[in-house]
Design an enzyme around this catalytic site. Structure first.
Site, PDB file in Angstrom:
ATOM      1  N   ASN A  86      -8.460  -5.982  11.425  1.00 50.62           N
ATOM      2  CA  ASN A  86      -8.050  -5.256  10.211  1.00 50.62           C
ATOM      3  C   ASN A  86      -9.076  -5.572   9.135  1.00 50.62           C
ATOM      4  O   ASN A  86      -9.497  -6.723   9.016  1.00 50.62           O
ATOM      5  CB  ASN A  86      -6.685  -5.735   9.713  1.00 50.62           C
ATOM      6  N   GLY A  87      -9.434  -4.585   8.333  1.00 49.02           N
ATOM      7  CA  GLY A  87     -10.412  -4.824   7.270  1.00 49.02           C
ATOM      8  C   GLY A  87     -11.656  -3.991   7.511  1.00 49.02           C
ATOM      9  O   GLY A  87     -11.644  -3.060   8.329  1.00 49.02           O
ATOM     10  N   TRP A 107      -5.576   2.324  11.360  1.00 46.89           N
ATOM     11  CA  TRP A 107      -5.616   3.326  10.294  1.00 46.89           C
ATOM     12  C   TRP A 107      -7.108   3.542  10.030  1.00 46.89           C
ATOM     13  O   TRP A 107      -7.790   2.658   9.539  1.00 46.89           O
ATOM     14  CB  TRP A 107      -4.907   2.783   9.059  1.00 46.89           C
ATOM     15  N   LYS A 116       6.394   9.876  -5.975  1.00 47.08           N
ATOM     16  CA  LYS A 116       7.305   9.878  -4.820  1.00 47.08           C
ATOM     17  C   LYS A 116       7.318  11.253  -4.156  1.00 47.08           C
ATOM     18  O   LYS A 116       7.300  11.367  -2.938  1.00 47.08           O
ATOM     19  CB  LYS A 116       8.739   9.510  -5.241  1.00 47.08           C
ATOM     20  N   HIS A 157      -0.478  19.994 -24.940  1.00 44.72           N
ATOM     21  CA  HIS A 157      -1.941  19.878 -24.991  1.00 44.72           C
ATOM     22  C   HIS A 157      -2.601  20.354 -23.702  1.00 44.72           C
ATOM     23  O   HIS A 157      -3.751  20.026 -23.447  1.00 44.72           O
ATOM     24  CB  HIS A 157      -2.341  18.434 -25.294  1.00 44.72           C
ATOM     25  N   ARG A 205       3.654   0.685   8.598  1.00 44.81           N
ATOM     26  CA  ARG A 205       2.470   0.412   7.774  1.00 44.81           C
ATOM     27  C   ARG A 205       1.532   1.617   7.712  1.00 44.81           C
ATOM     28  O   ARG A 205       0.660   1.674   6.847  1.00 44.81           O
ATOM     29  CB  ARG A 205       1.693  -0.785   8.342  1.00 44.81           C
ATOM     30  N   GLU A 249       6.217   8.025 -11.737  1.00 45.62           N
ATOM     31  CA  GLU A 249       6.738   7.522 -10.460  1.00 45.62           C
ATOM     32  C   GLU A 249       7.484   8.624  -9.696  1.00 45.62           C
ATOM     33  O   GLU A 249       7.342   8.749  -8.480  1.00 45.62           O
ATOM     34  CB  GLU A 249       7.635   6.307 -10.737  1.00 45.62           C
ATOM     35  N   GLU A 254       4.059  11.916  -2.254  1.00 52.59           N
ATOM     36  CA  GLU A 254       3.865  11.059  -1.071  1.00 52.59           C
ATOM     37  C   GLU A 254       4.604  11.540   0.154  1.00 52.59           C
ATOM     38  O   GLU A 254       4.058  11.518   1.252  1.00 52.59           O
ATOM     39  CB  GLU A 254       4.386   9.640  -1.370  1.00 52.59           C
ATOM     40  N   CYS A 302      -3.725  -0.938   9.146  1.00 56.85           N
ATOM     41  CA  CYS A 302      -3.802  -1.431  10.523  1.00 56.85           C
ATOM     42  C   CYS A 302      -2.821  -2.583  10.768  1.00 56.85           C
ATOM     43  O   CYS A 302      -2.528  -3.363   9.867  1.00 56.85           O
ATOM     44  CB  CYS A 302      -5.191  -1.955  10.827  1.00 56.85           C
ATOM     45  N   LYS A 317       1.332   1.496   4.219  1.00 52.64           N
ATOM     46  CA  LYS A 317       2.269   0.727   3.399  1.00 52.64           C
ATOM     47  C   LYS A 317       1.532  -0.304   2.558  1.00 52.64           C
ATOM     48  O   LYS A 317       1.876  -0.535   1.414  1.00 52.64           O
ATOM     49  CB  LYS A 317       3.289   0.029   4.310  1.00 52.64           C
TER      50      LYS A 317
HETATM   51  C1  F6R Z   1       3.919   4.223  -3.540  1.00 54.42           C
HETATM   52  C2  F6R Z   1       3.363   3.028  -2.953  1.00 54.42           C
HETATM   53  C3  F6R Z   1       1.977   2.622  -3.331  1.00 54.42           C
HETATM   54  C4  F6R Z   1       1.961   1.116  -3.627  1.00 54.42           C
HETATM   55  C5  F6R Z   1       0.525   0.631  -3.872  1.00 54.42           C
HETATM   56  C6  F6R Z   1       0.503  -0.827  -4.233  1.00 54.42           C
HETATM   57  O1  F6R Z   1       5.174   4.521  -3.030  1.00 54.42           O
HETATM   58  O2  F6R Z   1       3.994   2.375  -2.181  1.00 54.42           O
HETATM   59  O3  F6R Z   1       1.508   3.355  -4.410  1.00 54.42           O
HETATM   60  O4  F6R Z   1       2.768   0.877  -4.735  1.00 54.42           O
HETATM   61  O5  F6R Z   1      -0.245   0.838  -2.725  1.00 54.42           O
HETATM   62  O6  F6R Z   1       1.037  -1.619  -3.218  1.00 54.42           O
HETATM   63  P1  F6R Z   1       1.529  -3.083  -3.479  1.00 54.42           P
HETATM   64  O7  F6R Z   1       2.659  -3.004  -4.428  1.00 54.42           O
HETATM   65  O8  F6R Z   1       1.942  -3.574  -2.125  1.00 54.42           O
HETATM   66  O9  F6R Z   1       0.387  -3.844  -4.046  1.00 54.42           O
END
Ligand code: F6R
Length: 611
Positions: A101-102, A75, A488, A507, A27, A484, A491, A2, A606
């Site tokens: 927010n929250g 959100w 990516k 395995h 976000r 990673e 996502e 949010c 985000k």
């Molecule tokens: C992946 C991504 C998320 C963040 C995770 C932690 O591309 O962006 O997996 O890495 O939500 O976020 P931060 O680093 O802001 O604590």
């Protein structure tokens, strides 16, 4: 997650609020709304979908011109994303507007009580309970500031909150607990926002609210107290980035821009810190805890998602180079399992945003248990940065693309710096220090070289755009790179992908391999190269389609892999900083080939500021 933006001053507020909401779109959100005050009344407009849909609704149903108003991008947590559940929420009389927010954890108890007292709820949200609670408290003659303060004393949960009342239409009352909130201080105008991106076009002077603080904000002034009315003097700070850094600069997407920024952001992470000629590192934010770090019984690295992956690479660096036992934990698991942590432990919190709820809770848990708690954070002034006992900013600049890219390589660079600093303090020779420092110093140019493969990777994405599953394999410090790469891809292109340690494939996951399965191997020429090559052979024997991320001088791999993406050689534990870049590009071009929304992937936020 949010987003919040509010304006009070001399100018027409709505364009400023809508512009702010657009800057917060990265976000992640699923509905938006605004409220303005005029002639002793509040006016609302709320819409499911994007801010552009809210704007369209505002064309049809114009709100009166006003110099005070607020906007929210939601959100969804409690209640589906529709017009009614969008914020702002009001009370029975329509005199109060709340954006939040929250999560209000005890909302059901409060709601039941308020309903018994005759309050009628319109939405399915937890937030609406706040408007009615404030309304109820104002009935006793309390002003808005007091009513918000008293209401929050009854609330359990997390909030970044902005409240307006038509009875006091010249001010906001704002409060923070566990969700970020900043004030933007202007000349005869003030703003409030959940994220500096929403206000940077208007002011770079900000005040960071701390948990448990409430502020009253008008055009010319603000005052801050605790929930118990203790006055708090706040410092005005300057934001260290400008508007150009949160714009796309000619790139089609923020993610692509941020991938291409990496030579510069990696350099920024090292600037003024890496001493190539002395083979050493100076990290100002860790000087006062250096002895703790060097003598740590163990280091526990904590994070979520990509930041957790960075921590996994850090584990290899810290154990192998600095010789400190290191563990890596998901923040969400650490916080609830009553971990054994002592004052001899150092806890490193990894976070791009510095606001991730689970990571923040893990920080508090570790602090309460007496550990030395340090942050490796990107967003300057964020809560994790402020609550840590010390730390290092990664200096990647604002990361707008939801899929984290440049923050990851900057986190790895900072972990390498911390490692080298500890290793030298523990007796690594200057000669060896210099070798590592030179390797680090050479990384930005090597990343630039990897980025030169973008066209080849785009062709690769076209070739594989129809695949619905991917396997990513790597070993040692490149196992987290495989994780990673898979994250990516999931996502932003919504393709199912799994990252695995290459040797674990036999395995179980080997059962997945057939002629349709793309398998991405991260296979640099390091100490375990031959072992990974055997895994490549195993996939080849089962006709899997092999894509290899390999060094420039590796001629063996081209006999086995269908596609080879070349990366320069570097010191083994720094390899992930180079090897991840083609995987970022692959996921980007796969998303482009499949037509998904790269910068705002579905369901993702985000910064995950709720549990
Ligand atoms: C992946 C991504 C998320 C963040 C995770 C932690 O591309 O962006 O997996 O890495 O939500 O976020 P931060 O680093 O802001 O604590």
């Amino acid at each position: 997650m949010c987003g919040i933006v509010g304006y009070v001053g001399k100018r027409e507020c709505l364009p400023i609020i809508l512009e702010g909401l657009k800057r917060l779109e990265y976000r992640g959100y699923d509905s938006a709304g605004v409220a303005v005050a005029q002639s002793g009344k509040l006016f609302f407009q709320k819409k499911a979908g994007k801010v552009s849909e809210l704007e369209a609704a505002l064309v049809l149903n114009r709100l009166p011109a006003s110099t005070i108003g607020m906007g929210h991008s939601r959100w969804a947590t409690h209640g589906e994303p529709n017009d009614t559940n969008a914020h702002p929420h009001s009370d029975c009389s329509g005199t109060i507007a709340v954006i939040h927010n929250g999560i209000i954890e005890n909302f059901q108890t409060l709601k039941t009580k308020l309903q018994k007292d005759g309050h009628v709820f319109k939405s399915a949200t937890d937030t609406e309970v706040l408007s009615h609670l404030i309304e109820e408290i104002m009935k006793n003659g309390n002003d808005l500031f007091t009513a918000v303060r008293l209401a929050l004393k009854e609330v359990q949960g997390a909030y970044g909150l902005v409240v307006m009342s038509s009875k006091e239409p010249e001010k906001f009352v704002v409060a923070k607990l566990g969700s970020p909130l900043i004030l933007g201080i202007g000349d005869g105008e003030n703003m409030v926002a959940s994220d500096a991106a929403a206000i940077i076009a208007h002011t770079r002077q900000v005040v960071y609210l701390n948990d448990g603080e409430v502020a009253e904000v008008s055009a010319d002034a603000f005052k801050t107290t605790t929930l118990d009315q203790v006055e708090v003097t706040k410092e005005i700070k300057k934001i260290d980035f400008d508007l150009s850094q949160i714009e796309r600069a000619g790139f089609d997407h923020f993610m692509l821009k941020e991938i291409h920024e990496q030579p510069e952001t990696i350099r920024n992470a090292m600037r003024g810190r890496l001493q190539v000629e002395q083979g050493g590192v100076r990290l100002g934010g860790l000087e006062h805890v250096q002895a703790k770090l060097v003598n740590a019984r163990r280091i526990i690295i904590i994070g979520c998602g990509t930041s957790w992956h960075a921590g996994l690479v850090g584990e290899y660096m810290l154990e192998q180079i600095a010789k400190i036992p290191t563990e890596v934990e998901y923040a969400s698991e650490f916080r609830y399992r009553n971990p054994v942590v002592t004052s001899e432990d150092v806890v490193l919190l990894m976070s791009q945003s510095g606001e991730t709820a689970d990571t923040l809770a893990a920080l508090k848990e570790a602090k309460a248990k007496g550990a030395t708690v340090l942050g490796v954070v990107n967003v300057v002034g964020s809560t994790i940065a402020r609550e840590s006992m010390g730390g290092v900013y990664v200096h990647a600049g604002p990361e707008i693309g939801v899929a984290s890219t440049k923050a990851f390589t900057s986190q790895l660079t900072v972990l390498a710096l911390i490692t080298l600093m500890i290793a030298r303090a523990k007796g690594m020779s200057e000669t060896d220090g210099k070798i590592l420092a030179k390797e680090l110093d050479a990384l930005p140019d090597k990343v630039r070289k990897v980025l030169g493969n973008a066209d080849q990777i785009q062709r690769l994405a076209d070739e594989f755009k129809g695949s619905n599953n991917f396997l990513y394999l790597g070993r040692g410090a490149n196992f987290p790179v495989a994780l990673e790469g898979a994250l990516k891809l999931k996502e932003i292109s919504y393709i199912h992908a799994e990252g695995y340690p290459a040797a674990e494939m036999k395995h179980g996951p080997i059962a997945l391999i057939d002629k349709n399965m793309p398998v991405v191997f991260v296979v640099p020429k390091d100490a375990i190269y031959e072992k990974v090559l055997s895994n490549v052979q195993e996939v080849r024997a089962r006709k899997g389609r092999i894509i290899a991320i390999a060094n420039e001088d590796d001629h063996e791999i081209e006999k086995l892999a269908e596609f080879v993406i070349r990366v320069p050689r570097t010191y083994g534990f720094f390899g992930p900083i180079l090897n991840v870049v083609p995987l970022q590009l692959l996921s980007y071009y796969m998303a482009i080939a499949r037509g998904t929304n790269v910068d705002q992937p579905r369901n993702l936020a985000k910064s995950v500021t709720v549990e």
